[in-house]
Design an enzyme around this catalytic site. Structure first.
Site, PDB file in Angstrom:
ATOM      1  CE  LYS A  46      -9.709  -4.395  -9.295  1.00  9.65           C
ATOM      2  NZ  LYS A  46     -10.171  -2.998  -9.232  1.00  9.65           N
ATOM      3  CD  GLU A  47      -1.688  -8.256  -3.359  1.00 13.13           C
ATOM      4  OE1 GLU A  47      -0.788  -8.912  -3.907  1.00 13.13           O
ATOM      5  OE2 GLU A  47      -2.043  -8.444  -2.188  1.00 13.13           O
ATOM      6  CG  ASN A  67     -11.754  -5.560   1.315  1.00  6.33           C
ATOM      7  OD1 ASN A  67     -11.980  -5.203   0.163  1.00  6.33           O
ATOM      8  ND2 ASN A  67     -10.584  -5.366   1.892  1.00  6.33           N
ATOM      9  CE  LYS A 116      -4.712  -7.443   6.731  1.00  8.54           C
ATOM     10  NZ  LYS A 116      -5.389  -6.143   7.041  1.00  8.54           N
ATOM     11  CE1 TYR A 156     -16.935 -14.744 -14.709  1.00  9.09           C
ATOM     12  CE2 TYR A 156     -17.051 -12.758 -13.363  1.00  9.09           C
ATOM     13  CZ  TYR A 156     -17.136 -13.376 -14.601  1.00  9.09           C
ATOM     14  OH  TYR A 156     -17.449 -12.638 -15.713  1.00  9.09           O
ATOM     15  CB  CYS A 216      -7.577  -7.418   1.315  1.00  5.29           C
ATOM     16  SG  CYS A 216      -6.308  -6.187   0.966  1.00  5.29           S
ATOM     17  CB  VAL A 230      -0.953   0.000   1.208  1.00  9.56           C
ATOM     18  CG1 VAL A 230      -1.697   1.328   1.315  1.00  9.56           C
ATOM     19  CG2 VAL A 230      -1.950  -1.147   1.097  1.00  9.56           C
TER      20      VAL A 230
END
Length: 440
Positions: A157-158, A214, A269, A257, A266, A11
Site C-alpha cells: 500500500k502506498e 484488488n 488498472k 468507508y 493499482c 515496487v
C-alpha cells in the site's frame, strides 16, 4: 544471497531496499540512466515515508547498489525479480512489453541456473509467455541452460509500503518446480521465522490472486459508495450503516468507508485488466464492470453537490481543494479524483485553488498553471466560495475552522471523506455536506 531487481519504480525500489534491509545483497537495475545516477547520489525518485533512510543506509553499507547493466549482474544472481511497469494498453489490458523485454534480456545473457520472478502485476498466463521468451533466446544461442520462472505478486500500500513488506499479511509465491520453491523459501526464511504466512501456489493461481484481491477491495469501496448514495435519498446515516455491517464477522470493517472514489496505480488498472482477461476468455465480469462504473460516477459526486448548491451557477466562483494525491502519504495522482474534479471545475468557469502536503509538484507537472497553488491550508481557502476535501491527510483533520470561515467568501465545506463533524460545522456557521448523510 544475491538477487537482482529489474525496475526501480515504486515496487522495485521498495522491494529491493527491504530485501537489502533483511541482509540480502541486492542490485537494482533500470534502463533510465538519470534515475540510476540520482539513486547513486542518494536522491530518491518516489515519495514513500521512511524509504529515503533505508535506501541510504543499505547503499552505504554495500547491500544495495544500482546499475543500468543487467547482463553484468546475472552471473552472481540466484534470483532475478522483474518489477517493471505494466501500463494499461489502449483496450484496458496490461501491456507486457517491458516484462517480455526483461525475459528476452535474461535469455540472451544468463550462463547458469536462475529463477526469474515476476513481481509486476500481470495477467494469468504471463509466466508462460516469459518462459517461452527466455527459451527462444537460449535456442538462438544454441545453449541448454536450466532456469525457472515464478510469480511473487506485491501487496504494497502506498504510504505504508515498508511496513507491508517487512510485516506482510501474506507472501504469495507461485512456482512450478521444487528447485525454485527451495530458492524462494531460502529468500523468505526471515519472514517464516517471524511466523508470517508464505503461501506457495501454482503460477496461474499466484497471478490471479493479486487481481482478485484488488478487485475485491475495489468492489467493497464501490458497494459502500452505492449504499452511501442511497442512504442520502432514504434518510439513513451511512456511518451507522457501515458500523452495523462491519460488526458482522463474516464481513469485517475494512474498506467499508464511503468517499469520492478510488484511484491510484493499482485498483483502476487491475480492475480493467481483469475485465479484459475475462473478455479474452469469452467471459463477462458483470460485477467488476459495475464496480468500475460506480467509481467513475463517484469521482464526480462532489462537483454535483457543489453544482446543486449553487444551482449550476459556478462561473467565476473560487473553489478550494484540500488534497490532490489519490490517498494520503503519497504524491501519486494516477487516476486521482482531484483530476476529475479540477477538469469539471475549470470547464464550469471556476477559479481553482489547491493544496496538498506532497503532491503539488506532481500536480504542476500534470496541469501546469491551470490552477492556483496555495502556500498552506489557510491560503487555499482565501476568498473561496466552497472548500472540497478530496484526500484525508492528517494535516486536514483539525483545522481552525474560525480562520477558514473568516478567509472564505462563502463558508461551504463539501467533505469527500466524511472526516468532519456536522454538528461542529453547524455551531460555527459553516454549511456542510458529506457522503451518505443528510446533514442539516
Amino acid at each position: 544471497m544475491n538477487i537482482v531487481i529489474v525496475g526501480t519504480g515504486y515496487v522495485g525500489l521498495v522491494s529491493g531496499t527491504c530485501f537489502a534491509e533483511m541482509g540480502v545483497n541486492v542490485t537494482c537495475v533500470d534502463v533510465n540512466c538519470e534515475k540510476i545516477e540520482a539513486l547513486q547520489h542518494g536522491n530518491i525518485p518516489i515519495y514513500e515515508p521512511g524509504l529515503d533512510e533505508l535506501v541510504l543506509r543499505n547503499y552505504r553499507e554495500g547491500r544495495l547498489c544500482f546499475t543500468t547493466d543487467l547482463a553484468s549482474c546475472l552471473d552472481d544472481a540466484e534470483i532475478v525479480f522483474s518489477a517493471v511497469g505494466t501500463p494499461p494498453d489502449e483496450d484496458g489490458s496490461a501491456d507486457l512489453k517491458y516484462v517480455l523485454e526483461v525475459a528476452r534480456s535474461v535469455g540472451k545473457n544468463i550462463n547458469k541456473y536462475i529463477v526469474l520472478v515476476t513481481k509486476s502485476t500481470v495477467p494469468v498466463g504471463t509466466a508462460q509467455k516469459v518462459k517461452s521468451t527466455i527459451q527462444e533466446e537460449l535456442d538462438k544461442r544454441g545453449v541448454n541452460i536450466p532456469f525457472d520462472v515464478a510469480s511473487n505478486p506485491e501487496f504494497l500500500k502506498e504510504g505504508a509500503a515498508i511496513k507491508d513488506f517487512m510485516s506482510p499479511d501474506r507472501v504469495v509465491v507461485g512456482v512450478e518446480s521444487e528447485r525454485a520453491k527451495e530458492l524462494m523459501t531460502k529468500l523468505y526464511r526471515p519472514f517464516l521465522l517471524n511466523n508470517f504466512r508464505v503461501i506457495f501456489t501454482d503460477i496461474p493461481s499466484a497471478e490471479m490472486i493479486k487481481y482478485a484481491a484488488n478487485s475485491m477491495l475495489a468492489t467493497r469501496i464501490s458497494f459502500m459508495n452505492d449504499i452511501a448514495n442511497l442512504c442520502e435519498l432514504v434518510g439513513a446515516d451511512v456511518n451507522m450503516v457501515r458500523k452495523g455491517i462491519g460488526a458482522d464477522s463474516r464481513i469485517g470493517n475494512k474498506f467499508l468507508y464511503p468517499g469520492c472514489g478510488y484511484g491510484g496505480s493499482c485498483f483502476p488498472k487491475d480492475v480493467k485488466a481483469l475485465i479484459k482477461t475475462a473478455e479474452k476468455n469469452n467471459y463477462e465480469m458483470k460485477v467488476l464492470k459495475t464496480v468500475e462504473e460506480v467509481n467513475e460516477q463517484q469521482k464526480a459526486i462532489l462537483f454535483h453537490k457543489l453544482s446543486i448548491y449553487y444551482r449550476s451557477e459556478l462561473k467565476g466562483k473560487t473553489i478550494a481543494l484540500w488534497g490532490l494525491a489519490f490517498k494520503p502519504e503519497t504524491d501519486d495522482m494516477r487516476e486521482a479524483t482531484s483530476l476529475v474534479i479540477i477538469e469539471k471545475l475549470l470547464h464550469a468557469g471556476c477559479n481553482v485553488r489547491v493544496y496538498d502536503p506532497v503532491a503539488m509538484e506532481e500536480c504542476q507537472r500534470r496541469l501546469g498553471n491551470k490552477v492556483i497553488y496555495a502556500a498552506d491550508i489557510y491560503d487555499t481557502v482565501l476568498n473561496a466560495d466552497a472548500l472540497l476535501l478530496l484526500t484525508e491527510w492528517k494535516q486536514f483533520r483539525m483545522p481552525v475552522w474560525e480562520i477558514v470561515k473568516k478567509k472564505m467568501n462563502h463558508p461551504l465545506v463539501i467533505d469527500g471523506r466524511n472526516i468532519y463533524d456536522a454538528q461542529e460545522m453547524q455551531n460555527i456557521g459553516i454549511a456542510y455536506m458529506c457522503i451518505g448523510r443528510n446533514v442539516k
